[in-house]
Design a protein around this motif. Structure first.
Motif, PDB file in Angstrom:
ATOM      1  N   VAL A  78      44.556  33.648  39.925  1.00  0.00           N
ATOM      2  CA  VAL A  78      43.800  32.722  39.078  1.00  0.00           C
ATOM      3  C   VAL A  78      43.059  33.491  37.983  1.00  0.00           C
ATOM      4  O   VAL A  78      43.052  33.071  36.814  1.00  0.00           O
ATOM      5  N   GLU A  79      42.475  34.616  38.326  1.00  0.00           N
ATOM      6  CA  GLU A  79      41.790  35.452  37.329  1.00  0.00           C
ATOM      7  C   GLU A  79      42.748  35.872  36.224  1.00  0.00           C
ATOM      8  O   GLU A  79      42.426  35.805  35.039  1.00  0.00           O
ATOM      9  N   LYS A  82      43.721  32.848  34.005  1.00  0.00           N
ATOM     10  CA  LYS A  82      42.648  32.477  33.075  1.00  0.00           C
ATOM     11  C   LYS A  82      42.655  33.369  31.838  1.00  0.00           C
ATOM     12  O   LYS A  82      42.337  32.918  30.736  1.00  0.00           O
ATOM     13  N   GLU A  83      43.005  34.629  32.009  1.00  0.00           N
ATOM     14  CA  GLU A  83      43.041  35.573  30.891  1.00  0.00           C
ATOM     15  C   GLU A  83      44.215  35.317  29.960  1.00  0.00           C
ATOM     16  O   GLU A  83      44.090  35.479  28.749  1.00  0.00           O
ATOM     17  N   SER A  85      46.550  32.477  29.950  1.00  0.00           N
ATOM     18  CA  SER A  85      47.097  31.149  29.651  1.00  0.00           C
ATOM     19  C   SER A  85      46.254  30.385  28.644  1.00  0.00           C
ATOM     20  O   SER A  85      45.031  30.505  28.598  1.00  0.00           O
ATOM     21  N   SER A  87      46.979  26.922  28.380  1.00  0.00           N
ATOM     22  CA  SER A  87      46.804  25.656  29.082  1.00  0.00           C
ATOM     23  C   SER A  87      47.743  25.606  30.285  1.00  0.00           C
ATOM     24  O   SER A  87      48.683  26.393  30.390  1.00  0.00           O
TER      25      SER A  87
END
Length: 95
Positions: A78-79, A82-83, A85, A87
């Motif tokens: 997930v980290e 987040k960096e 993507s 969306s």
């Protein structure tokens, strides 16, 4: 069985960037007990409305999906997501 599908649109839409992130996703295989199936695919059309990566995962129950969501291995992914993507969209269904 719960199927969890996520599409990712990356900030850097190059093939190399998509391959790196796809490998991060694939690296979850065998490391999270609740994760019973994983498939990662890269888009081949590259249209304006296309997403770059598709993730298909399967779990025995909603509880298993919940355990996956908070698992430390998944949280590291997930980290990364987040960096990189721009969306994402998701669909979860039984069947």
């Amino acid at each position: 069985m719960i199927t969890h599908i996520v599409f990712f649109k990356l900030k850097d839409r190059s093939r190399e960037s998509a391959e790196r992130t796809a490998q991060v996703l694939r690296d979850m295989e065998g490391r999270i007990e609740e994760l019973k199936y994983i498939e990662v695919g890269l888009d081949v059309i590259h249209s304006e409305r296309s997403y770059d990566i598709a993730l298909v995962t399967k779990f025995e129950s909603l509880e298993a999906l919940g355990a996956y969501a908070v698992h430390p291995v998944h949280q590291k992914v997930v980290e990364h997501i987040k960096e990189v993507s721009e969306s994402s969209v998701t669909v979860d269904y039984e069947g």
